[in-house]
Structure formats: C-alpha cells, structure tokens
Design an enzyme around this catalytic site. Structure first.
Site, PDB file in Angstrom:
ATOM      1  N   THR A   1       3.103   5.884   8.770  1.00  0.00           N
ATOM      2  CA  THR A   1       2.092   5.135   9.189  1.00  0.00           C
ATOM      3  C   THR A   1       2.805   4.120  10.042  1.00  0.00           C
ATOM      4  OG1 THR A   1       1.814   3.881   6.924  1.00  0.00           O
ATOM      5  CG2 THR A   1       0.350   5.539   7.560  1.00  0.00           C
TER       6      THR A   1
ATOM      7  N   LYS B   1       6.955   8.267   2.534  1.00  0.00           N
ATOM      8  CA  LYS B   1       6.391   7.206   3.434  1.00  0.00           C
ATOM      9  C   LYS B   1       6.108   5.795   2.697  1.00  0.00           C
ATOM     10  CE  LYS B   1       2.834   6.096   4.554  1.00  0.00           C
ATOM     11  NZ  LYS B   1       1.855   4.716   4.310  1.00  0.00           N
TER      12      LYS B   1
ATOM     13  N   THR C   1       3.543   3.600  -5.688  1.00  0.00           N
ATOM     14  CA  THR C   1       3.605   2.645  -4.591  1.00  0.00           C
ATOM     15  C   THR C   1       3.810   3.325  -3.082  1.00  0.00           C
ATOM     16  OG1 THR C   1       5.923   2.120  -4.512  1.00  0.00           O
ATOM     17  CG2 THR C   1       4.384   0.800  -6.092  1.00  0.00           C
TER      18      THR C   1
ATOM     19  N   GLU D   1       7.934  -3.752   6.356  1.00  0.00           N
ATOM     20  CA  GLU D   1       7.604  -4.170   7.326  1.00  0.00           C
ATOM     21  C   GLU D   1       8.055  -5.334   8.045  1.00  0.00           C
ATOM     22  OE1 GLU D   1       3.063  -2.234   7.421  1.00  0.00           O
ATOM     23  OE2 GLU D   1       3.423  -4.290   6.516  1.00  0.00           O
TER      24      GLU D   1
ATOM     25  N   ASN E   1       0.968  -7.400  10.570  1.00  0.00           N
ATOM     26  CA  ASN E   1      -0.065  -7.133   9.406  1.00  0.00           C
ATOM     27  C   ASN E   1      -1.362  -8.082  10.089  1.00  0.00           C
ATOM     28  OD1 ASN E   1       0.276  -5.593   7.102  1.00  0.00           O
ATOM     29  ND2 ASN E   1       2.415  -6.896   7.043  1.00  0.00           N
TER      30      ASN E   1
ATOM     31  N   THR F   1      -5.799  -3.521  15.353  1.00  0.00           N
ATOM     32  CA  THR F   1      -6.037  -3.638  16.654  1.00  0.00           C
ATOM     33  C   THR F   1      -5.184  -2.678  17.484  1.00  0.00           C
ATOM     34  OG1 THR F   1      -4.310  -5.502  17.102  1.00  0.00           O
ATOM     35  CG2 THR F   1      -6.557  -5.980  16.294  1.00  0.00           C
TER      36      THR F   1
END
Lengths: 405, 405
Positions: A152, A178, A189, A276, A400, A405
């Site tokens: 993702t 992933k 997790t 991230e 995040n 969007t």
C-alpha cells in the site's frame, strides 16, 4: 523514503505452494493488487491475527475458515474492508466463494485478506473480474510479483528466504510482507505470508509461527496504531523430502523454527526501514529488565515517543527525551541510579543523569548514521528485548495527511 | 500556531500572595524567565508532581520541602534541571538557599521549579544574580508578568481566575500555567500555579487540588510524553474574609473546589489549544463506558493516535482511524455492534461499521472547524470522560526537530 539500501531479496520457490497475481484496479489500474495463494492438498496452515476489536471483515472470516483445512488465500490491497459492517462480511465471504468457484474448492477453504483504506466497501465486481487471471497465473515462481501486489504505502517490497538442512534434506522457508503505517506490535501488525515445504502437524506449525511473530513483527512499531487487518499466515506443503517434524523438543523443530524466525525478523526489519516517512532506523535494546514484558514495555515507550522520534529525525542528541521516556514507562520502583543509556556506543546516561564522559560532539556523531542502536540497561534483572522503529519526519505527516487524497 | 482566538485573561489578584519576575537570561535575554511567589505567613500549600521516575532535581527538592510550611516558590524557564544527577540536586538546593537569603526564610520553605531543555546544568550564577530583582518585584498585581515568564515553547500565556461567593464573602482563585509539548496526563503534565485567599487546612487544599488536576491537566495530551518536571501548586493565603472551610462535605468546600476545578480546566484547555504546532482542538468524549478508567483509556488512545492526529490536521474525515484506535484501546469484550461515534454531531459509526446515514460531504463539513468534538458511545456502562488534544502538523515535527537549535 526508507532507511538503508534497497535490496531485491532472492526469494526461493516453495514446492507445493503456488502464487498468482492480477490487477483488479481497486485503487490504481497501473499495478497488480490481487494475489491468490494455493497450498497443495495435504498441507497445513497456521495464522495470527490482529487483536483490534474492530477487526476487519476478512479477519473474522479468515479466523472462521482457518480450522477448515484451508488451501487458498485471496489478498487484495487498496481497500481494507474494515468498518464495513454486515455488508463487509458479505463481501469477504463472496471473495472466498469466487475463489472456490474457480479452483474447485469449498468457500470455507479460502482465507480472505484485505489491506488499504478503512471504511470503504470492497469493489467486489472488480475483484471477481480479475480473479480468473490471478488463478491462471498460479506458479511456484511468482513470489516477487505477489510481494509487490500486496503493497500500500510501502515504498519497497519486502521478502526473505532461508534454506535449512534437516537430516541431509533441504527445508525452505520463504515469506513476504507489507506494512509501512498503522504499525504497532499487537499480534501481527501487517500482512505477512510465509510458506515452507516442511512437513509438520498444524499445532507445531502454529507454535513456530506464534513465537516467530512475537519475536519479529510484534517488536516493530511505526506509529503505535495497531491495524484492523493485521494477519500473518504460515503455509506448510510438506513437499520437502526431509523427515516430518513431530515434536517441539526435536532438533528438527528447532532448526525449522529458527528459519521461520529468521524470515519473520528480516521482514519485520524491512517494515521498520520502510516506515512512513522514515529516514532513520532505531534499534531500541533494553537489557537487564526484571522480565521480558518489562523490557518490551520500556523499549516500546521509547520507540513510540513522538519527541524521541522527532529528535532522531533531526539527528539531535536530545537524549533527555530518551531518559524521560524511560522514566515514564511505568516500571515499578525503578532505581534511576542503576540505569545506563548508550547511543551507538556513546554513554549518555549514568548515575541518574548525564554521563560525565558525555560530550555534545560525541552525541552529534552518534546520531549522524542512518541506523542507531539505543541501548538501555535497567540494571535490575536478566531479561532483554529489542524493538525496531523509525523516526518521525515531515514526510510522516505529509503521507498521513494526504493519504486519501 | 494555536487554536482559537487569543484572549488575554483577566487575572484577579490574590490577597496574601505576591509574585515577582526578573530576566536571568537563561536561554534568551529578551524576556523574563524567573519568577518568585510569596505566600503570606499562616497560609497553606498543596501540590501534585510528575510520576516520571526520572523526575527532575527541583521536583525531588520541592517534594521534600512541601511538608515544611513552605512560603516561597522559585521558578525558572529555559532549563529543566532534569537528568543532571547529583550536581542538579545541588543546584536546586542552592536556588532555595538564594531565595531564603533574600527573604529571611529558611531554604526548606522554598519550593524550586524548572522547565526547559533536559540534561543541561542550571546556570546558577545567572539565577542568583537576577533573584534580588525578582524579590524586589514582589506584588499582588504581577500575575500577568509571571504568566509570560514561565513560558517555553508556548505561543500564548495561560491564566484564569474565578471569584465565588461564600456566605456573602468573596473567595478568589487565580492560576497560571505553561505547557505546549511533552504533555501527557500523569499527575500534572506541565507547570501550574494556582492561588486563593480561601482559608482551609492543608489536607482539604490538597484534596481540592488533586481532584481538579485529575479532571483538568490529567485530561489533556499533546504527544503522550509525560515530562520530568510536571508540577501544579495551589497556595492558600486565608486572607479572604470568608469563613474557614473545615470539611470536605460542606457547601463551602464544594463552591471552593468548583472554582479551583474551573480555573484548572480553563488552563488545561489553553494548553491543548497551544499544543506544539496545533491547528485544531479535539474534545474526545467517551460515554457509557464500564468505568471512568475505561472511558479515560479509550479517550487517551484516540487522542494519542498519530494517524488520528494527522487526519485532523488534514481535515480529512478518515474516521476509520478513529474506529481503529477505539478497537485497539484494550477494552475487554467490547461489543462493536453497540458502539457509535459522532464527529461534531455527524454519525460516522454504528452497528460495527460506517453509519448508513454517513456521507463524505457531511464528514468533510464536520472536519472543517478548528474545534471538533469526537463523541464515542461504548454502549455498555454509565461512566464518561473527556480528553482534550490537538492535531499533529508539519509544525509539530519542525518545532521538535529544531527545539535545541
């Protein structure tokens, strides 16, 4: 961003386990987002799942089907089918039926998995349309494609393999995972799929997986947010010529379990490296705790502190934040005089305060590398624990804030 | 940044409590950073302190001196005197001695407080040089100056006053606080100084303060990091003409305690509004929990989630993250079918998933304001709790990555 050099892992095929992918166009139409795994007849399967009470519909269905001699997994990225209520359950079951119709199995022999945005309904028609292609694609050599299809917000695919010798025969373990955000140790997790050609009864397989997950995926945290969809599955085909593993006390089991653990740890580390917005990898190593739970708690508290994570992003040796995090970790009767903290080998804390030998220059040098070991010695027991995490960067907020969007 | 319009609070003087400030130049030479409080003879004092095991030297000394009929507080900003070991303790004691020498009191009648960067030694000479000016400045009318002098990364001074009628006599409560980062409920989570002219014995004063702190400062979180230096003090001069409060069961006590609670809540809300980098204020209201601890735990889990906080920063109605945070809050046997979640009055979750009435448009509208109520009904008990928090913005990372530079 991600920490360290990206290596394309060499993934060994597993006899008796086939993998196929397709593009269902769930979120994007430019890459595969659907994976089917097929385990040969007679194999066994173990799994761990998220402990989040709002677990996703596919998690609920996968748990139901795990005891039904499952042979297939169907995985989609781009949509988590979580927070979708009764309709989400129908969608998860319908995915299983679609795979069963194509493979000749029963719907309850299929475990469904979804990952992606929470709260949107699964585009079932897109999945149904792409499934024949994924099933037609089934091959022992398609782990690489699957590794990419389950991503993702991951910036890198994550895979690992180990081959071990058991009585002169090779047993192979291959896994993919992933995970990049909503990562916090509480069962699995993330999504992880590990397969082996070893032969062993399901309870032993589950034991090996549970312990490996505890020592790997449950020791990684990006943001403290345990996902609704976490799952890790271990498939065993029994196709290896090695003798069957029959007891958890046998050296064969030990060798096999070590290989599963090694694969899971490599995947877990890859998740932390690809957290991230990550620019740094931190290994929070707590030693001399009263028990493993205490060691884990202290390591987690440090690993989750936004102030610690932003200091690492800035390469700022603001070690007072580490000390403060240790102090608030909730250990009873902590004697701060006995605690030492080292940053990449530089002693920063001893005797309840800044180490006399510490200099700002040494601290700056210790914080410069991309990978940093934070060694915390509590000086009160024999237990230890390592938790991997990454820093909190501008890009973490950006990723995040703009996710949908 | 901060949420809402900045109002300069009207701070009522407290008869029998004097405040003086000076510039010691600890971090900057352009504003006052040193405050002395003086309580008239015969008054009483109550306090709450951080539960962080690595509590700062001044916290340790203040705890020791609290039982010694204290009459003075000395507060510096710009340096926390935390993680400074034995030398830090000497510095904290020396500050008390310096105040005692100037005021004619005993060193153990002085409570020291420090706030700022952790791990650097207190510049004792600068403080000693500036103290005479602060003592000379003592006045009942200098609360405004003190409110600014105790700030660190705060962008706004924080103060509040209440006057209550007790048997036809006025009792006044005035408080100031500082806090913007390293904010998480666990005793006090910031520095707060509240004073009153009420007359009441120390145990009742402590009871009123402890409960008010529990319902105010302990219900605010910015980043989950409980500071090493948190403290909140309540000084009571007894100078009001109102009758003495002698029992916790009396209506006089109830009126007084309500005023203290109101002041502390106003200060606590000001801290959440001024959270580092804050652009939004969120009120996480959990209702129908089994007990207050469960309500607090769920509210805290949502309030601390980096994924929830970044979604609020983006004004993105990514309500799945709220649902996921509730699900991982650790409540036993949570029945997700009974849970409802509303965002500023818009129902987002019911029956275990997205509310049928929910539309993306309504969600976007609900997320637009600067202040957002997240109402979570667990549907299983009678207890409730509200926790205030703010969003996670680019500026949060910026402020904390650059804090020491």
């Amino acid at each position: 961003m991600a920490v360290g050099v990206a290596k394309t892992p060499e993934l060994l095929p597993i006899a008796g386990v086939r993998v196929g992918t397709a593009c269902a166009g769930i979120k994007r139409t430019t890459r595969d987002d659907l994976v089917v795994f097929e385990l040969a007849e007679g194999g066994s399967m173990a799994a761990t799942f998220t402990r989040n009470a709002f677990c996703a519909a596919p998690v609920t269905v996968a748990k139901e089907h795990l005891g039904q001699a499952p042979r297939w997994l169907v995985v989609n990225s781009g949509n988590a089918n979580a927070g979708t209520g009764a309709r989400g359950m129908e969608h998860a079951r319908a995915s299983c039926q679609a795979v069963a119709a194509l493979t000749g199995g029963a719907a309850n022999q299929v475990l469904p998995f979804s990952t992606g945005v929470i709260g949107e309904y699964l585009p079932l028609e897109k999945i149904a349309l792409a499934l024949p292609e994924a099933v037609a694609d089934l091959s022992e050599n398609h782990w690489h494609k699957a590794m990419t299809a389950i991503m993702t917000t991951d910036t890198r695919p994550k895979g690992a393999s180990r081959a071990v010798d058991i009585d002169g025969h090779t047993v192979t373990v291959t896994g993919i995972a992933k995970g990049s955000g909503m990562i916090h140790p509480n069962m699995a997790t993330m999504l992880g799929y590990v397969a082996t050609d070893a032969r062993l009864p399901q309870p032993l397989l589950q034991q090996a997986l549970s312990r490996a997950v505890e020592l790997s995926f449950n020791r990684v945290t990006v943001d403290g947010d345990t996902s609704t969809n976490d799952a890790c599955v271990l498939l065993a085909s029994g196709y290896s010529s090695a003798p069957a593993i029959t007891s958890a006390d046998s050296p064969h089991y030990a060798a096999f379990a070590a290989a599963v653990e090694a694969v899971c740890k490599e995947l877990a580390e890859a998740i932390a490296r690809d957290g991230e917005g990550a620019t740094k990898l931190m290994r929070i190593q707590v030693a001399k705790a009263e028990d493993e739970a205490e060691a884990h708690q202290v390591a987690n508290t440090v690993a989750l502190s936004p102030l610690v994570k932003t200091a690492f992003f800035a390469s700022d040796p603001n070690w007072g934040r580490i000390l403060a995090a240790v102090g608030r970790a909730g250990c009873d009767n902590l004697d701060i005089e006995r605690i030492t903290i080292d940053l990449n080998g530089v002693r920063i804390v001893e005797n309840g305060g800044r180490a006399p030998s510490y200099t700002e220059e040494a601290g700056v040098a210790a914080m410069a590398p991309e990978e940093i070991v934070v060694a915390i010695d509590l000086g009160r027991g024999d237990s230890a624990c390592e938790v991997l995490t990454c820093d909190f960067s501008f890009d973490y907020v950006k990723i995040n804030a703009e996710y949908r969007t």
